[in-house]
Design a protein around this motif. Structure first.
Motif, PDB file in Angstrom:
ATOM      1  N   CYS A  46       0.861  -1.180   0.000  1.00 48.02           N
ATOM      2  CA  CYS A  46       0.000   0.000   0.000  1.00 48.02           C
ATOM      3  C   CYS A  46       0.898   1.231   0.000  1.00 48.02           C
ATOM      4  N   PRO A  47       0.317   2.433  -0.020  1.00 50.86           N
ATOM      5  CA  PRO A  47       1.166   3.638  -0.044  1.00 50.86           C
ATOM      6  C   PRO A  47       2.136   3.709   1.135  1.00 50.86           C
ATOM      7  N   VAL A  48       1.735   3.169   2.299  1.00 54.98           N
ATOM      8  CA  VAL A  48       2.633   3.281   3.463  1.00 54.98           C
ATOM      9  C   VAL A  48       3.875   2.414   3.270  1.00 54.98           C
ATOM     10  N   CYS A  49       3.663   1.108   2.941  1.00 56.20           N
ATOM     11  CA  CYS A  49       4.844   0.238   2.897  1.00 56.20           C
ATOM     12  C   CYS A  49       5.631   0.385   1.600  1.00 56.20           C
ATOM     13  N   THR A  50       5.089   1.119   0.626  1.00 55.17           N
ATOM     14  CA  THR A  50       5.905   1.412  -0.553  1.00 55.17           C
ATOM     15  C   THR A  50       6.438   2.843  -0.499  1.00 55.17           C
ATOM     16  N   GLY A  51       6.253   3.495   0.658  1.00 60.67           N
ATOM     17  CA  GLY A  51       6.905   4.779   0.896  1.00 60.67           C
ATOM     18  C   GLY A  51       6.451   5.904  -0.010  1.00 60.67           C
ATOM     19  N   MET A  52       5.143   5.951  -0.303  1.00 62.43           N
ATOM     20  CA  MET A  52       4.646   7.057  -1.127  1.00 62.43           C
ATOM     21  C   MET A  52       4.747   8.359  -0.333  1.00 62.43           C
ATOM     22  N   PRO A  53       5.029   9.464  -1.028  1.00 59.29           N
ATOM     23  CA  PRO A  53       5.200  10.734  -0.312  1.00 59.29           C
ATOM     24  C   PRO A  53       3.931  11.082   0.467  1.00 59.29           C
ATOM     25  N   GLY A  54       4.118  11.453   1.712  1.00 61.39           N
ATOM     26  CA  GLY A  54       2.988  11.904   2.521  1.00 61.39           C
ATOM     27  C   GLY A  54       2.245  10.804   3.253  1.00 61.39           C
ATOM     28  N   ALA A  55       2.499   9.523   2.930  1.00 63.64           N
ATOM     29  CA  ALA A  55       1.817   8.434   3.633  1.00 63.64           C
ATOM     30  C   ALA A  55       2.358   8.368   5.065  1.00 63.64           C
ATOM     31  N   LEU A  56       1.479   8.121   6.025  1.00 63.59           N
ATOM     32  CA  LEU A  56       1.912   8.154   7.422  1.00 63.59           C
ATOM     33  C   LEU A  56       1.856   6.762   8.064  1.00 63.59           C
ATOM     34  N   PRO A  57       2.917   6.388   8.741  1.00 60.59           N
ATOM     35  CA  PRO A  57       2.958   5.080   9.392  1.00 60.59           C
ATOM     36  C   PRO A  57       2.239   5.092  10.743  1.00 60.59           C
ATOM     37  N   VAL A  58       1.660   3.957  11.120  1.00 58.32           N
ATOM     38  CA  VAL A  58       1.125   3.770  12.471  1.00 58.32           C
ATOM     39  C   VAL A  58       1.730   2.479  13.003  1.00 58.32           C
ATOM     40  N   LEU A  59       2.391   2.553  14.145  1.00 56.18           N
ATOM     41  CA  LEU A  59       3.083   1.371  14.658  1.00 56.18           C
ATOM     42  C   LEU A  59       2.093   0.287  15.097  1.00 56.18           C
ATOM     43  N   ASN A  60       2.342  -0.935  14.646  1.00 56.12           N
ATOM     44  CA  ASN A  60       1.570  -2.115  15.044  1.00 56.12           C
ATOM     45  C   ASN A  60       1.978  -2.492  16.482  1.00 56.12           C
ATOM     46  N   LYS A  61       1.010  -2.422  17.390  1.00 57.80           N
ATOM     47  CA  LYS A  61       1.300  -2.646  18.818  1.00 57.80           C
ATOM     48  C   LYS A  61       1.898  -4.032  19.070  1.00 57.80           C
ATOM     49  N   LYS A  62       1.433  -5.002  18.269  1.00 62.42           N
ATOM     50  CA  LYS A  62       1.912  -6.386  18.428  1.00 62.42           C
ATOM     51  C   LYS A  62       3.427  -6.488  18.232  1.00 62.42           C
ATOM     52  N   VAL A  63       3.948  -5.635  17.355  1.00 64.99           N
ATOM     53  CA  VAL A  63       5.393  -5.685  17.080  1.00 64.99           C
ATOM     54  C   VAL A  63       6.172  -5.391  18.361  1.00 64.99           C
ATOM     55  N   VAL A  64       5.687  -4.398  19.110  1.00 64.03           N
ATOM     56  CA  VAL A  64       6.352  -4.060  20.376  1.00 64.03           C
ATOM     57  C   VAL A  64       6.224  -5.239  21.337  1.00 64.03           C
ATOM     58  N   GLU A  65       5.033  -5.797  21.417  1.00 64.02           N
ATOM     59  CA  GLU A  65       4.817  -6.916  22.342  1.00 64.02           C
ATOM     60  C   GLU A  65       5.717  -8.105  22.014  1.00 64.02           C
ATOM     61  N   TYR A  66       5.815  -8.433  20.728  1.00 63.44           N
ATOM     62  CA  TYR A  66       6.640  -9.575  20.332  1.00 63.44           C
ATOM     63  C   TYR A  66       8.117  -9.328  20.638  1.00 63.44           C
ATOM     64  N   ALA A  67       8.567  -8.105  20.351  1.00 61.80           N
ATOM     65  CA  ALA A  67       9.981  -7.798  20.585  1.00 61.80           C
ATOM     66  C   ALA A  67      10.292  -7.846  22.084  1.00 61.80           C
ATOM     67  N   VAL A  68       9.392  -7.301  22.887  1.00 65.11           N
ATOM     68  CA  VAL A  68       9.604  -7.302  24.336  1.00 65.11           C
ATOM     69  C   VAL A  68       9.581  -8.745  24.861  1.00 65.11           C
ATOM     70  N   LYS A  69       8.680  -9.540  24.310  1.00 65.82           N
ATOM     71  CA  LYS A  69       8.611 -10.950  24.702  1.00 65.82           C
ATOM     72  C   LYS A  69       9.940 -11.655  24.405  1.00 65.82           C
ATOM     73  N   ALA A  70      10.486 -11.378  23.213  1.00 70.90           N
ATOM     74  CA  ALA A  70      11.789 -11.976  22.859  1.00 70.90           C
ATOM     75  C   ALA A  70      12.860 -11.494  23.828  1.00 70.90           C
ATOM     76  N   GLY A  71      12.790 -10.225  24.210  1.00 68.59           N
ATOM     77  CA  GLY A  71      13.759  -9.665  25.152  1.00 68.59           C
ATOM     78  C   GLY A  71      13.648 -10.316  26.524  1.00 68.59           C
ATOM     79  N   LEU A  72      12.430 -10.484  26.997  1.00 71.81           N
ATOM     80  CA  LEU A  72      12.237 -11.112  28.314  1.00 71.81           C
ATOM     81  C   LEU A  72      12.748 -12.552  28.293  1.00 71.81           C
ATOM     82  N   ALA A  73      12.508 -13.238  27.182  1.00 75.05           N
ATOM     83  CA  ALA A  73      12.918 -14.645  27.083  1.00 75.05           C
ATOM     84  C   ALA A  73      14.432 -14.798  26.923  1.00 75.05           C
ATOM     85  N   THR A  74      15.123 -13.679  26.643  1.00 73.86           N
ATOM     86  CA  THR A  74      16.583 -13.745  26.516  1.00 73.86           C
ATOM     87  C   THR A  74      17.252 -12.884  27.592  1.00 73.86           C
ATOM     88  N   ASN A  75      16.564 -12.713  28.699  1.00 70.46           N
ATOM     89  CA  ASN A  75      17.125 -12.069  29.906  1.00 70.46           C
ATOM     90  C   ASN A  75      17.531 -10.616  29.701  1.00 70.46           C
TER      91      ASN A  75
END
Ligand code: ADP
Ligand code: MG
Ligand code: ZN
Length: 488
Positions: A46-75
């Motif tokens: 879509c325009p966001v993931c193909t970097g069209m001028p003016g398209a605005l990103p919204v962070l997927n909350k799950k991405v933060v959760e998954y990354a934090v989960k990986a961090g917790l599981a690796t101390n």
């Protein structure tokens, strides 16, 4: 590699890894496009993931959760006030001309994994884990005169896990990657399919004389996507660097590419001066604030991890450590084992099947254990039939082959094919007599003291009964029959 072993008497190899793992979220990191592997090129964008001028990103909350989960599981420690940064560079697989990543406030820092190699435990530091977006895929035409671009992968969420330079051999790296892979699978953060590129490894490697405390200049080998390639690339590169140093040459800090077919690495580009990516805080995204409640929620979602599961399986099913290690190395294998073992009086036998015949089948057919015709319940039944003497171990292998093809119930297969052990002495005696008639020479040999020929006779009885005669009864009857022969 005897050559390398000799060199390692004088030199130490130092390795640090950068591991990219694609997350299993359904949608991309900054838009709603699907992340699934494959698909017609350029249909999941879509325009966001193909970097069209003016398209605005919204962070997927799950991405933060998954990354934090990986961090917790690796101390790791979790950064409560984090943010994202632009890493500016131009390459056609990334149409925005910058990658949204994290520079000085990664989500997770200062973790470690404990690995065991040759009976020695070692902690390997994890410097950081940050989130970023994947780039598209360039498809170079075979003729070499054009390149196509598929943006489906653009914006697929990644975590990058950076270790400290604390690994010292290909064996350590292998165990480390296997462990990391298992943890990411257990936490369901990534499917870690190396063959599909969901887990890719960059190797940073340097050498130094033993006892030296400063690090040598390193090279970086990018994007390795199988464990065997990783091991081979490390061994090649370590040897190459030691040879260079011994000749009095300096190691140039550079990025190298590994050619797995030829088994060599060659320079890709020099990184003498660090590339300046002009990182700056991403102005289109707000900071990531992880409050206590959210952190606790993520903590409670971390499941039992491989080491915990290994210890529980040893205690609960009385498996040897070796078996438990093998089985818990993959979550799906461990799930399968427990489903079968909880229905069985002989978990060790289940483990033997998993490590032996079943693993072999998975490899030969290149299938996942979640997708096979033999159910855990049926494997448990098969083991029970062997243990109770209904079938022999040899026949069990035949039954297993049929189960693999038809997904049949072993009870039915044994009945339908008439595979039960023959325990009836009269029936076996008839076969023994026949075997005696047909093999006068073997009997003559036994009379002359050639004990080995008894084994031959047992073999013949088994053959005539298609392996179904109870071996102890066959043995007894043959000895009786021999006595009768020699007495007369
Ligand atoms: P960069 O930001 O240039 O990629 P980093 O300092 O973040 O460099 O290190 C990247 C990776 O290289 C890390 O895994 C680190 O452990 C490893 N590394 C750094 N220096 C060395 C070295 N001299 N020998 C081997 N590995 C190294
Ligand atoms: Mg790097
Ligand atoms: Zn999109």
């Amino acid at each position: 590699m005897k050559d390398l072993k000799e060199k390692l008497m004088e030199y130490e190899v130092v390795i640090g890894l950068e591991v990219h793992a694609e997350l299993t979220t359904n949608s991309k990191i900054y838009c709603n496009c699907a992340t699934r592997f494959g698909g017609e090129p350029n249909t999941r964008c879509c325009p966001v993931c193909t970097g069209m001028p003016g398209a605005l990103p919204v962070l997927n909350k799950k991405v933060v959760e998954y990354a934090v989960k990986a961090g917790l599981a690796t101390n790791c420690s979790i950064t409560r006030y984090s943010r994202q940064d632009r890493k500016n560079y131009f390459y056609p697989d990334l149409p925005k001309a910058y990658q949204t990543s994290q520079q000085d406030r990664p989500l997770c820092t200062n973790g470690y994994l404990e690995i065991e190699v040759d009976g020695l435990l070692k902690k390997v530091g994890i410097h950081r884990i940050h989130i970023e977006e994947d780039a598209g895929k360039l498809i170079h035409n075979e003729s070499g005169n054009n390149t196509l671009i598929d943006y489906n992968r653009c914006g697929v969420p990644l975590i990058e896990i950076v270790t400290r330079p604390e690994l010292n051999s290909s064996a350590e790296v292998k165990v480390f990657i296997e462990k990391l892979k298992a943890i990411l699978e257990y936490t369901e953060v990534s499917d870690c399919k190396m063959q599909e590129g969901s887990l890719r490894v960059d190797i940073n490697l340097s050498v130094r004389p033993k006892g030296e405390s400063t690090l040598g200049n390193r090279t970086e080998i990018k994007n390795l996507n199988s464990i065997s390639a990783i091991v081979r690339a490390i061994e090649y590169e370590a040897k190459r660097q030691i040879d260079e140093v011994k000749k009095g040459r300096k190691i140039i800090q550079e990025t190298r590419r590994w050619d797995d077919e030829k088994g060599v690495s060659f320079p890709m580009r020099e990184k003498n001066e660090t590339v300046d990516y002009r990182f700056f805080p991403e102005p289109d995204l707000c900071p990531i604030i992880i409050d206590e409640a959210w952190l606790n929620e993520i903590k409670s979602s971390v499941p039992e991890l491989p080491d915990e599961r290994k210890n529980r399986i040893i205690a609960e099913y009385k498996l040897p450590e070796y078996d438990a290690n093998f089985i818990t190395g993959s979550k799906t294998l461990a799930d399968y084992f427990e489903k079968a073992a909880c229905k069985s009086k002989n978990p060790k036998a289940i483990s033997n099947w998993l490590m032996g015949d079943l693993s072999k089948k998975l490899k030969e057919n290149n299938v996942e254990i979640t997708n096979i015709p033999v159910t855990p319940e049926n494997l448990a039944k098969l083991v029970e039939f062997i243990d109770s003497g209904v079938i022999s171990g040899k026949i069990a292998k035949q039954v297993f082959e049929i189960m693999w093809v038809t997904s049949g119930d072993p009870a039915e297969i044994i009945e339908n094919k008439g595979l039960r052990v023959i325990n009836d002495a009269d029936e076996i005696r008839k076969v023994v007599i026949k075997v005696f008639e047909e093999n006068p020479k073997a009997i003559e040999d036994i009379r002359k003291g050639k004990e080995k020929s008894i084994g031959f006779l047992i073999g013949q009885v088994m053959r005539k009964t298609n392996g179904k005669a109870a071996p102890d009864i066959a043995n007894q009857l043959i000895r009786k029959e021999l006595d009768r022969y020699f007495d007369s």
